[in-house]
Design an enzyme around this catalytic site. Structure first.
Site, mmCIF file in Angstrom:
data_model
loop_
_atom_site.group_PDB
_atom_site.id
_atom_site.type_symbol
_atom_site.label_atom_id
_atom_site.label_comp_id
_atom_site.label_asym_id
_atom_site.label_seq_id
_atom_site.Cartn_x
_atom_site.Cartn_y
_atom_site.Cartn_z
ATOM 1 C CD GLU A 123 -6.799 -28.283 60.184
ATOM 2 O OE1 GLU A 123 -6.157 -28.771 59.234
ATOM 3 O OE2 GLU A 123 -7.920 -28.699 60.540
ATOM 4 C CD GLU A 133 -11.795 -27.821 59.342
ATOM 5 O OE1 GLU A 133 -11.353 -26.700 59.001
ATOM 6 O OE2 GLU A 133 -11.299 -28.903 58.973
#
Length: 514
Positions: A158, A246
């Site tokens: 991320e 994810e």
């Protein structure tokens, strides 16, 4: 560890009814129309942040027996300190021994490499690009030498999210510079990026459009927070797989709350329909996970098993009517084992009747398995395929998986089999060899699928390029489905062999017919 996330959406979920649908809708299945290769379905192991999975829970997550989910991918975290890497090893070794695909993601480089000089915030200092690559490769080498060879490695978790815990921000330009300069060092591993928070193409498009960076990148990875799955034509045009690495649909409710579980089925469907090759849940074991804290499979886990246990690595998504009803979602797949799998999600209040029709390659029989508020991957009967079709009623608020039952013929006695010698790759630690089949009969050997089966493979050795397994025995589909008299076909084998000892197995040839 708390993860502050963006607002989720919810889907209307409905109660079961026994009333049949008035009119059936056709689901046309076309095995000749193919889409993405499926690498698998998996989850993240949270060792280091939460308690590691127990060996029994590893069996539950990755086994394919009764009461097990059948996951085939595991994600793990690369700690900023090499002294903590051993935390990831116990479960990784157990999973690898089951043939699970392992990949790893860093949340932050070592602090001294960052502008913040801390585990939180900051970005990677360009002069440390080589050292950071060495750090990532060090983790991969540590896992390999300890019996847990990685399939892929991500550059950053991320990069478009700047939390107060472990993190590091990256721009597209930084990714491009790092991947171009350091990518060649990752030979033997699938390099993954950018793993953005919301599958943000604005971050990955520049990487794909840079020829130097795209040449080094294998997998476009991303998460689904605050977004829904969507196709990525640019990635496909560049020959890159897309992995969803994810997500969790809800982290505030019990994973056995059926109303909060059905969105998992919808999201996995949408991910497959968007041509994703992998779907990876967040924590495998968590009160909102695939396994609850008591070690039992949750409703979310049972939903995942409807895909994971039956759509195995190497399967290919095939043509199928995706929305025969507004509230019914369908995808279909075929595998090197000769099976056709159809997964149908009924998100409505009414029972829905579907007519499954096959334009070609119709199977003989379909077995159905159902998960609902009242059932957990329960066997729901055999459905004979007559004149290329079969009909079934889908219970409201349920997910059904139809699995064809192909015929299997042992053709070993019809061929001469030659096993080539094995060679070792010093970078990956893998061993490669060949198996050749020559038709010694006067007739052409023909099947829907011809496959090499490796019986009695040495314990501890894994067939890393297997396309599936039958009762624990791995196989590889041959590149042809017929073999003329006197013709020869050769298959490459790739083994994981941590002990570096002798590798033994008995090769057999099977013919699979639908």
């Amino acid at each position: 560890m708390l993860k502050q996330r963006l607002l989720r959406w919810s889907l209307p979920l409905l109660a079961m009814s026994a009333l049949p649908a008035a009119v059936a809708q056709t689901v046309a299945i076309d095995p000749a129309t193919t889409y993405q290769v499926i690498r698998g379905f998996g989850g993240h192991n949270g060792a280091g942040w939460i308690a590691d999975l127990t060996p029994a829970q590893v069996d539950t997550a990755f086994g394919t027996g009764q009461g097990q989910i059948g996951l085939t991918i595991m994600r793990m975290r690369i700690d900023a300190s090499s002294t903590a890497w051993a935390t990831q090893l116990p479960t990784a070794k157990l999973a690898k021994a089951k043939g699970v695909t392992l990949f790893a993601t860093p949340w932050t480089p070592p602090p001294y490499m960052k502008t913040s000089n801390a585990i939180a915030h900051g970005s990677l200092i360009p002069s440390y690009y080589p050292d950071y690559a060495t750090h990532l490769l060090g983790f991969a080498d540590y896992m390999r030498t300890n019996g847990a060879q990685l399939y892929g490695i991500s550059v950053q978790n991320e990069p478009d999210w700047d939390p107060d815990y472990e993190g590091c921000t990256w721009t597209s330009a930084q990714f491009i510079d790092f991947i171009k300069s350091q990518g060649p060092r990752f030979a033997g591993l699938k390099l993954m990026a950018p793993e953005s928070l919301g599958m943000r193409k604005v971050l990955s498009d520049p990487i794909l459009n840079d020829a130097g960076a795209a040449a080094q990148l294998s997998i476009v990875a991303g998460h689904l927070y605050g977004t829904t799955p969507s196709d990525y034509p640019l990635a496909r045009a560049k020959g890159k797989e897309v992995w969803m690495t994810e997500h969790y649909t809800d982290s505030t409710s019990d994973a056995n709350d059926w109303a909060k579980a059905m969105p998992v089925a919808i999201e996995v469907h949408r991910s497959m329909a968007a041509n994703y090759s992998a779907y990876v849940w967040w924590y495998i074991r968590r009160f909102y996970g695939l396994i609850t804290e008591d070690g039992n499979v949750s409703k979310r886990g049972w939903i995942m098993s409807q895909y994971a246990k039956f759509v195995r690595p190497g399967y290919v998504r095939i043509g199928a009517t995706q929305n025969p009803y507004p509230d019914v979602y369908v995808t279909a797949y075929k595998g090197g084992d000769g099976k056709v799998v159809v997964v149908a999600v009924n998100n409505g209040t009414a029972q829905r009747r579907v007519d499954l029709t096959f334009g070609s390659g119709a199977p003989r029989t379909l077995q159905r398995y159902v998960t609902s508020a009242a059932a957990n991957e329960s066997y729901a009967g055999d459905y004979p395929v007559i004149a290329g079709g079969a009909s079934a009623d889908l219970e409201p608020s349920s997910i059904s998986t139809f699995v064809s039952q192909p015929g299997v013929a042992d053709l070993t006695g019809s061929v001469k089999i030659v096993q080539g010698g094995l060679t070792a790759n010093r970078f990956t630690g893998q061993f490669s060899g060949t198996v050749s089949f020559t038709n010694t009969t006067g007739a052409t050997l023909t099947a829907s699928t011809l496959r090499l089966v490796l019986e009695g493979l040495t314990p501890g050795v894994t067939l890393d390029n297997k396309q599936g397994d039958v009762n624990g025995v791995p196989y590889i589909a041959l590149p042809v489905n017929q073999l003329a008299p006197g013709a020869t076909v050769t298959v490459t084998t790739t083994f994981g062999n941590p002990s570096k000892g002798a590798i033994a197995y008995t090769p057999k040839l099977q013919g699979i017919t639908f």
